[in-house]
Design an enzyme around this catalytic site. Structure first.
Site, PDB file in Angstrom:
ATOM      1  N   TYR A 164      11.404   1.015 -10.017  1.00  0.00           N
ATOM      2  CA  TYR A 164      10.478  -0.324  -9.954  1.00  0.00           C
ATOM      3  C   TYR A 164      10.775  -1.135 -11.368  1.00  0.00           C
ATOM      4  CZ  TYR A 164       8.239   2.450  -5.993  1.00  0.00           C
ATOM      5  OH  TYR A 164       8.149   2.963  -4.632  1.00  0.00           O
TER       6      TYR A 164
ATOM      7  N   ILE B  92       5.127   2.603   0.421  1.00  0.00           N
ATOM      8  CA  ILE B  92       6.440   2.472   0.527  1.00  0.00           C
ATOM      9  C   ILE B  92       7.173   4.083   0.426  1.00  0.00           C
ATOM     10  CG2 ILE B  92       6.995   1.739  -1.856  1.00  0.00           C
ATOM     11  CD1 ILE B  92       9.258  -0.287  -0.390  1.00  0.00           C
TER      12      ILE B  92
ATOM     13  N   ASN C 162       5.746   9.915 -10.692  1.00  0.00           N
ATOM     14  CA  ASN C 162       6.702   9.654  -9.603  1.00  0.00           C
ATOM     15  C   ASN C 162       8.013   8.989 -10.295  1.00  0.00           C
ATOM     16  OD1 ASN C 162       8.304   8.441  -7.342  1.00  0.00           O
ATOM     17  ND2 ASN C 162       6.380   7.838  -6.374  1.00  0.00           N
TER      18      ASN C 162
ATOM     19  N   GLY D 162      19.916   2.538  -0.691  1.00  0.00           N
ATOM     20  CA  GLY D 162      19.386   1.132  -1.220  1.00  0.00           C
ATOM     21  C   GLY D 162      18.297   0.848  -0.088  1.00  0.00           C
ATOM     22  N   ILE D 163      18.035   1.708   0.868  1.00  0.00           N
ATOM     23  CA  ILE D 163      17.172   1.161   1.815  1.00  0.00           C
ATOM     24  C   ILE D 163      15.448   0.716   1.188  1.00  0.00           C
ATOM     25  CG2 ILE D 163      16.002   1.925   4.051  1.00  0.00           C
ATOM     26  CD1 ILE D 163      18.286   4.177   3.835  1.00  0.00           C
ATOM     27  N   GLY D 164      15.223   1.468   0.112  1.00  0.00           N
ATOM     28  CA  GLY D 164      13.811   1.219  -0.381  1.00  0.00           C
ATOM     29  C   GLY D 164      14.017  -0.191  -1.020  1.00  0.00           C
TER      30      GLY D 164
ATOM     31  N   GLU E 223       0.822  -1.269   0.017  1.00  0.00           N
ATOM     32  CA  GLU E 223       0.133  -0.053  -0.027  1.00  0.00           C
ATOM     33  C   GLU E 223       0.830   1.188  -0.048  1.00  0.00           C
ATOM     34  OE1 GLU E 223      -3.092   0.760  -0.370  1.00  0.00           O
ATOM     35  OE2 GLU E 223      -3.138   2.609   0.454  1.00  0.00           O
TER      36      GLU E 223
END
Lengths: 171, 171
Positions: free
Chosen positions: A144, A99, A138, A109-111, A97
């Protein structure tokens, strides 16, 4: 379940940790939700309260789950997911839902670690797929797509909200 | 919960009924799923089996629900829904995964009765909204818009499927 990364090749770098959220994180989660809404230019849409989030994430009938991303011991982002269902697959999937990583901590690199964590949860739970919705403008769309996500350009999400929903229900 | 309509102004017309599906409807539901997939030109995507649907709709850990629409005692369509979650709302919503009426029974108001039934379930469950995804070329979009649904044109659904999901999970 925790996922860590840090200290590579003798160089000290802040440790990145992804951990499950607890009720102690509610205020933090609400702050992240508001920051994300601001980024998405949707601040007006946020009506969530800590009480409502407690019920949904940690209450007796909770079915949504939250993860916290930490960088050097500091929480810097989160993800919230639940299980959806595909009739074509005949099985459930994992739907992210939200992030969100705070702007000054992006590119570390955390995402990606949050997404990897979600992917492991999805595979462990027997899901055939993981989905999420992204705003058209975005810039994260490129990221992604780089990790293999496919944009379903031919589908449009329709929404019936509050008054229109009640009208259809005849209430 | 059942919802009926029929016999108006002395004229006999077939009764329309919306009812909850039971395990006895599994074969019918799978047939409808395949017919819907054919309409959506997505037949290749259907891998569901009756066994998998039983688990998801009627098993111990089921969380998706099915409704059957009947016309004159004959099942002619269905809807499958589950609850999703909005962090901005801090509460759950109702998501309609599928809604389908057989081609020869369209235009008789059966689809609208299924949607009304879903809307009542949503309102009763405290949902602030009801959502569903529609293919861009589907003429039903006009009908959805007529009952007050808003197309969220600025959102794109992203999907990570099987192999790509496993790759991200590192499995």
């Amino acid at each position: 379940m925790q996922h860590k990364r840090g200290k590579t090749e003798g160089r000290e770098e802040p440790v990145v940790v992804v951990r499950e959220a607890t009720a102690g994180d509610l205020s933090l989660i609400l702050t992240f939700i508001k920051e994300l809404a601001e980024f998405e230019r949707l601040s007006h849409a946020v009506v969530a309260t800590e009480e409502a989030l407690y019920e949904s994430l940690f209450g007796d009938r909770s079915y949504a789950h939250a993860l916290i991303g930490e960088y050097g011991g500091e929480p810097v982002g989160f993800a919230v997911y639940f299980y959806n269902f595909s009739t074509f697959q005949g099985r459930h999937g994992l739907y992210i839902e939200d992030i969100y990583i705070q702007p000054e901590k992006r590119g570390l690199g955390i995402g990606k670690m949050l997404l990897e964590h979600c992917a492991r949860i999805a595979v462990s739970a027997g899901c055939a797929r993981m989905e999420f919705a992204v705003l058209e403008w975005n810039p994260a769309r490129r990221f992604y797509e780089a990790i293999g996500a496919e944009g379903l350009d031919d589908w449009i999400i329709y929404r019936l909200s509050s008054e229109k929903l009640k009208a259809l229900a005849g209430i």
